[in-house]
Design a protein around this motif. Structure first.
Motif, mmCIF file in Angstrom:
data_model
loop_
_atom_site.group_PDB
_atom_site.id
_atom_site.type_symbol
_atom_site.label_atom_id
_atom_site.label_comp_id
_atom_site.label_asym_id
_atom_site.label_seq_id
_atom_site.Cartn_x
_atom_site.Cartn_y
_atom_site.Cartn_z
ATOM 1 N N LEU A 1 -37.913 23.983 10.763
ATOM 2 C CA LEU A 1 -39.110 23.760 9.949
ATOM 3 C C LEU A 1 -38.729 23.639 8.470
ATOM 4 N N GLU A 2 -37.787 24.494 8.087
ATOM 5 C CA GLU A 2 -37.321 24.467 6.699
ATOM 6 C C GLU A 2 -36.657 23.123 6.377
ATOM 7 N N TRP A 3 -35.846 22.653 7.366
ATOM 8 C CA TRP A 3 -35.178 21.365 7.190
ATOM 9 C C TRP A 3 -36.202 20.240 7.084
ATOM 10 N N GLN A 4 -37.238 20.316 7.953
ATOM 11 C CA GLN A 4 -38.277 19.286 7.899
ATOM 12 C C GLN A 4 -39.024 19.334 6.569
ATOM 13 N N ALA A 5 -39.220 20.568 6.049
ATOM 14 C CA ALA A 5 -40.050 20.737 4.849
ATOM 15 C C ALA A 5 -39.399 20.157 3.602
ATOM 16 N N GLN A 6 -38.055 19.973 3.659
ATOM 17 C CA GLN A 6 -37.418 19.414 2.463
ATOM 18 C C GLN A 6 -37.779 17.942 2.257
ATOM 19 N N TYR A 7 -38.341 17.346 3.322
ATOM 20 C CA TYR A 7 -38.795 15.958 3.180
ATOM 21 C C TYR A 7 -40.251 15.963 2.747
ATOM 22 N N GLN A 8 -40.530 15.248 1.657
ATOM 23 C CA GLN A 8 -41.901 15.168 1.175
ATOM 24 C C GLN A 8 -42.781 14.381 2.131
ATOM 25 N N ILE B 1 -45.855 -0.095 3.623
ATOM 26 C CA ILE B 1 -46.103 1.259 4.130
ATOM 27 C C ILE B 1 -45.289 2.279 3.349
ATOM 28 N N VAL B 2 -44.036 1.947 3.060
ATOM 29 C CA VAL B 2 -43.191 2.889 2.311
ATOM 30 C C VAL B 2 -43.732 3.056 0.887
ATOM 31 N N ASP B 3 -44.132 1.962 0.291
ATOM 32 C CA ASP B 3 -44.685 2.045 -1.069
ATOM 33 C C ASP B 3 -45.958 2.873 -1.106
ATOM 34 N N ALA B 4 -46.703 2.849 0.021
ATOM 35 C CA ALA B 4 -47.997 3.539 0.030
ATOM 36 C C ALA B 4 -47.876 5.012 0.381
ATOM 37 N N LEU B 5 -46.622 5.488 0.615
ATOM 38 C CA LEU B 5 -46.473 6.862 1.108
ATOM 39 C C LEU B 5 -47.108 7.906 0.197
ATOM 40 N N ALA B 6 -47.016 7.684 -1.107
ATOM 41 C CA ALA B 6 -47.597 8.690 -1.996
ATOM 42 C C ALA B 6 -48.954 8.237 -2.526
ATOM 43 N N GLY B 7 -49.267 6.999 -2.308
ATOM 44 C CA GLY B 7 -50.478 6.485 -2.952
ATOM 45 C C GLY B 7 -51.550 5.998 -2.007
ATOM 46 N N LYS B 8 -52.095 4.836 -2.359
ATOM 47 C CA LYS B 8 -53.219 4.290 -1.596
ATOM 48 C C LYS B 8 -52.712 3.700 -0.276
ATOM 49 N N ALA C 1 -36.473 0.719 12.893
ATOM 50 C CA ALA C 1 -35.232 0.366 12.190
ATOM 51 C C ALA C 1 -35.545 -0.182 10.795
ATOM 52 N N ALA C 2 -36.576 -1.014 10.711
ATOM 53 C CA ALA C 2 -36.932 -1.603 9.419
ATOM 54 C C ALA C 2 -37.391 -0.535 8.437
ATOM 55 N N LEU C 3 -38.141 0.449 8.925
ATOM 56 C CA LEU C 3 -38.597 1.545 8.060
ATOM 57 C C LEU C 3 -37.407 2.336 7.532
ATOM 58 N N GLN C 4 -36.458 2.597 8.433
ATOM 59 C CA GLN C 4 -35.297 3.386 8.018
ATOM 60 C C GLN C 4 -34.466 2.622 6.990
ATOM 61 N N THR C 5 -34.291 1.316 7.209
ATOM 62 C CA THR C 5 -33.515 0.513 6.258
ATOM 63 C C THR C 5 -34.231 0.457 4.896
ATOM 64 N N GLU C 6 -35.533 0.264 4.978
ATOM 65 C CA GLU C 6 -36.327 0.158 3.759
ATOM 66 C C GLU C 6 -36.192 1.423 2.903
ATOM 67 N N GLY D 1 -33.512 4.064 -1.710
ATOM 68 C CA GLY D 1 -32.867 5.315 -2.119
ATOM 69 C C GLY D 1 -33.762 6.533 -1.961
ATOM 70 N N ARG D 2 -34.637 6.491 -0.959
ATOM 71 C CA ARG D 2 -35.559 7.610 -0.799
ATOM 72 C C ARG D 2 -35.239 8.449 0.434
#
Lengths: 235, 565
Positions: B24-31, B104-111, B52-57, B62-63
């Motif tokens: 859980l601690e390991w998972q929590a380090q990811y925002q 989708i990646v760009d929207a992770l923190a936003g709209k 695969a595309a999400l992981q590459t993106e 660099g996130r």
């Protein structure tokens, strides 16, 4: 082994608790129709002709594989049962190509006897007329698939008594067929010992001796009981 | 993507808690966490490429230290595949293509990306009650670490430490759980029968030979929760005194086979299967066995014969497997979903479980909704939910303006339930009264474009093809019934033949050896009961009211040759 008392067709009788309804009834003079059952080999439970009614159970039970128990009340004859038995035998007639007048087993055939016992005078289901073959490749015997009712007596006797397992069933459902070895002609079978037990066990004219003409094939599988008894004594 | 792998053996509840906390601690380090469904339905529309595309993106941006993309399980609404969920935003994206991942990646923190949004607050989700599928796809099915972090194997270690085998059986009996393979036999009673049998060796078998047309619940549960099924089996092994188990799964489910195989291996590696589980007295080894495409092998005695290496032929019962099963030994055999229910029962208690459902049918049931319905997919509802809620609220109703006609439940042994009975509740007894059957959970919806005679013919064809051929009524009877139905759909049937069909149904139902033959007439009987007018239209008027056997209004008989006199 416990001995139990039960009632079959209102007749009080006793049986060992490892005995099945079919044998206890037979011992007391009550014949229950069957085609796949044969003394001396294992029970199969496939022909469904020995279905009987057991009081307190909504389902019908196959007498050959249902053990007797204390206080059991069994009924082996009723209008419903005889209707079912007739339809099942009709199904067997429509499934293959059975022409008694030209059959080697005419007048010595368990399927024929069964239909006269059940008073079947016509077949109401449509005949399926399957394209089936005759295998006369064996030196001594012939297998006519047209007359096979897939009771597996030959399969069981070959496996359990002779120990050869030449016969088995291939395919499933309506496509099921009896085959020797890996679906080779019987005459080319490496496992067949030509003992002829399968021929004696076969209830119809599907397996018969070469050279027999219509009505000439008489079978007697009773020796299988002696073989089974001797085997049981030895072990 | 780097997955975290634990290496240590888990030999106590403390170890388990420690592993869970670390994970859980390991998972929590990811925002941000993103799950891409890797179930069979989503994979068939390239969810693997999306993952695969999400992981590459994320790597390109660099996130990778703040975003974790994991393969996930089935969300249920397979009609909108491929599905991507973002749990912390409580978002579900549907029909995602690899080209959409940047947004989708760009929207992770936003709209959120509004054009891909799936309404995850709607009736399809809100009216379900997920007990077996409670992680709603937000769990990496192949990661034992994630399963442990989500509370996995706690029930097993709790049962081993705090319950006697008898207590486990009693808990199951109190819960009211009934067999989820379809027949609804009380699970606790079955367990207690096997527990009481005296033998050197006992077996536990998980029946995953799901073969009903239109059913995919067991596949989904195995794919998403392989560890939970194994944990349920281990608890069962403890309760009944078995040391060996088999998962019998059909070879047509390659993903389920792969995941179960991996799950067995990783559970063994960490001491959660094998000898001395959790350093306690339980030894339990599990192996997988593949079915070779025979429907009848879902019947327990045929399944056992298949595991033994024989042909999949059923045997007369009694003796029941509980008394004499695999290799003649007492054998507990339950469906995938039954085993998957064990963990929540042990975790939350039998009383909690018994509050769900109806007085006689407790708990929830998964269903595979398919056919003429908007929300095709996997759903889980409390027993006692009405068919109307199921089809119109959760399923979204019939598409393209067509009119609902019938719902088929229970697979080839089931029946078709018409509109006037839509308010009937889904439970074992009610469905039986309606001439249908709970079955393992297939639910096929039909609209006015389905011909009920044709439907009956389809199921009869299935049964005839799957009949093993051992007993005469099933072998020959199903073939005859299929031919009769075929003649009716071609306008060649007669009223006399219809009577004959009905009496054949009776013979086959009551004289067949196993459930396949005994159930085969049900689709005919139930369509005759509710849709007799359609049979009559074919026979008397030579028309097909649904326009399946011939266009509406046209004669269904084969046209006579123009050249013949």
């Amino acid at each position: 082994m416990r001995v139990v008392t039960l009632k079959i067709n209102d007749q009080e009788m006793s049986g060992r608790e490892d005995e099945d309804i079919l044998h206890v009834a037979r011992e007391h003079g009550i014949e229950i129709p069957t085609l796949c059952q044969l003394d001396g080999i294992s029970e199969w439970g496939g022909c469904r002709l020995c279905l009987v009614e057991i009081e307190g159970s909504a389902k019908l039970s196959a007498a050959c594989v249902t053990k007797v128990s204390e206080g059991m009340v069994v009924n082996t004859e009723s209008e419903r049962l005889s209707g079912y038995r007739k339809t099942i035998v009709e199904m067997l007639f429509t499934e293959g190509n059975h022409i008694c007048s030209v059959c080697v087993s005419n007048n010595n055939c368990e399927l024929q006897d069964m239909s006269s016992d059940l008073k079947i005078d016509h077949i109401s289901l449509p005949y399926r007329y399957p394209a089936r073959t005759v295998d006369a490749s064996h030196d001594l015997f012939i297998f006519d698939a047209n007359r096979c009712i897939l009771c597996t007596r030959c399969v069981r006797v070959c496996d359990q008594v002779e120990g050869a397992h030449t016969w088995d069933i291939a395919g499933r459902g309506i496509q099921s067929q009896l085959i020797s070895d890996l679906h080779q002609p019987w005459g080319e079978s490496d496992s067949c010992t030509s003992c002829g037990k399968c021929v004696e066990a076969c209830p119809t004219g599907a397996l018969f001796e070469k050279g027999k003409a219509a009505g000439e094939m008489v079978k007697d599988p009773k020796f299988l009981v002696y073989l089974a008894d001797m085997k049981a004594e030895k072990s | 993507m780097i997955d975290r792998k634990i290496t240590q053996q888990i030999s106590s509840a403390e170890d388990l808690a420690k592993v869970a906390a670390e994970q859980l601690e390991w998972q929590a380090q990811y925002q941000h966490r993103v799950f891409v469904c890797m179930g069979t339905a989503c994979q068939s529309v390239q969810s693997g490429a999306v993952l695969a595309a999400l992981q590459t993106e994320i790597k390109n941006k660099g996130r990778e230290n703040e975003c974790l993309v994991s393969p996930g399980g089935c969300q249920g609404n397979c009609a909108s595949a491929p599905l991507v969920s973002v749990p912390e935003q409580d978002l579900l994206y549907q029909t995602v293509q690899p080209a959409d991942v940047e947004e989708i990646v760009d929207a992770l923190a936003g709209k959120p990306v509004s054009r891909l949004l799936c309404d995850n607050k709607g009736d399809f989700f809100s009216k379900q009650n997920r007990v077996v599928t409670n992680h709603r796809g937000l769990l990496n099915p192949e990661s034992i670490e994630d399963y442990i972090a989500a509370g996995g194997f706690r029930a097993l270690l709790k049962a081993l430490a705090e319950f006697s085998p008898d207590n486990v059986v009693q808990e199951l009996q109190k819960s009211g759980l009934r067999g989820r393979g379809g027949a609804g036999y009380p699970t606790g009673l079955k367990w207690s029968t096997v527990a009481k049998a005296r033998a050197e060796q006992k077996y536990v078998i998980c029946n995953a030979d799901e073969g009903d047309p239109g059913a995919f619940m067991n596949r989904s549960v195995l794919e998403d929760y392989p560890f939970r099924v194994l944990e349920g089996m281990a608890i069962a092994a403890y309760a009944v005194g078995a040391s060996k188990g088999y998962v019998y799964v059909r070879a047509e489910y390659p993903l389920a086979v792969e995941r179960v195989t991996k799950a067995i291996r990783s559970a063994e590696k960490h001491g959660l299967l094998g000898n001395k589980i959790g350093s306690m007295s339980l030894d339990f080894h599990v192996e997988i066995r593949l079915g070779a495409g025979a429907f009848v092998c879902g019947e327990e005695t045929a399944l056992i014969s298949s595991i033994e290496g024989g042909k999949g032929l059923p045997c007369p019962r009694p003796p029941y497997p509980a008394e004499s099963g695999l290799w003649g030994m007492p054998t507990l055999i339950n469906n995938v979903e039954t085993f998957a229910n064990v963990v929540p029962i042990i975790t939350n208690g039998a009383e909690w479980y018994a509050t769900i459902g109806t007085p006689r049918s407790k708990g929830t049931k998964t269903f595979a909704l398919s056919g003429r319905i908007i929300n095709t997919g996997l759903v889980e509802v409390p027993l006692g939910t009405s068919l109307r809620q199921m089809i119109f609220d959760i399923g979204g109703g019939v598409p393209d303006g067509h009119k609902f006609k019938a719902v088929q439940t229970g697979g080839p042994a089931g029946g078709c339930i018409p509109e006037e009975h839509l308010d009937a509740t889904i439970d074992y007894e009610t469905l039986m009264e309606l001439g249908s059957f709970m079955g393992s959970g297939g639910m096929i919806v039909m609209d006015d474009s389905s011909c009920m005679v044709d439907v009956a013919k389809f199921f009869m064809q299935f049964c005839a093809a799957e009949s093993c051929g051992k007993c005469v009524p099933c072998r020959v009877g199903t073939a005859h019934m299929h031919d009769m139905l075929d003649r009716i759909t071609k306008g060649e049937g007669t009223m006399e033949e219809l009577g004959q069909l009905e009496s054949l149904c009776d013979v086959v139902k009551f004289t067949s050896l196993c459930g396949l033959g005994q159930g085969a007439p049900n689709p005919v009987l139930s369509t005759l009961r509710f849709f007799k007018s359609e049979y009559l239209a074919h026979i008397v008027e030579h028309t097909c009211p649904a326009g399946v056997c011939a266009p509406i209004g046209q004669d269904i008989r084969r046209p006579t040759c123009a050249l013949s006199p």
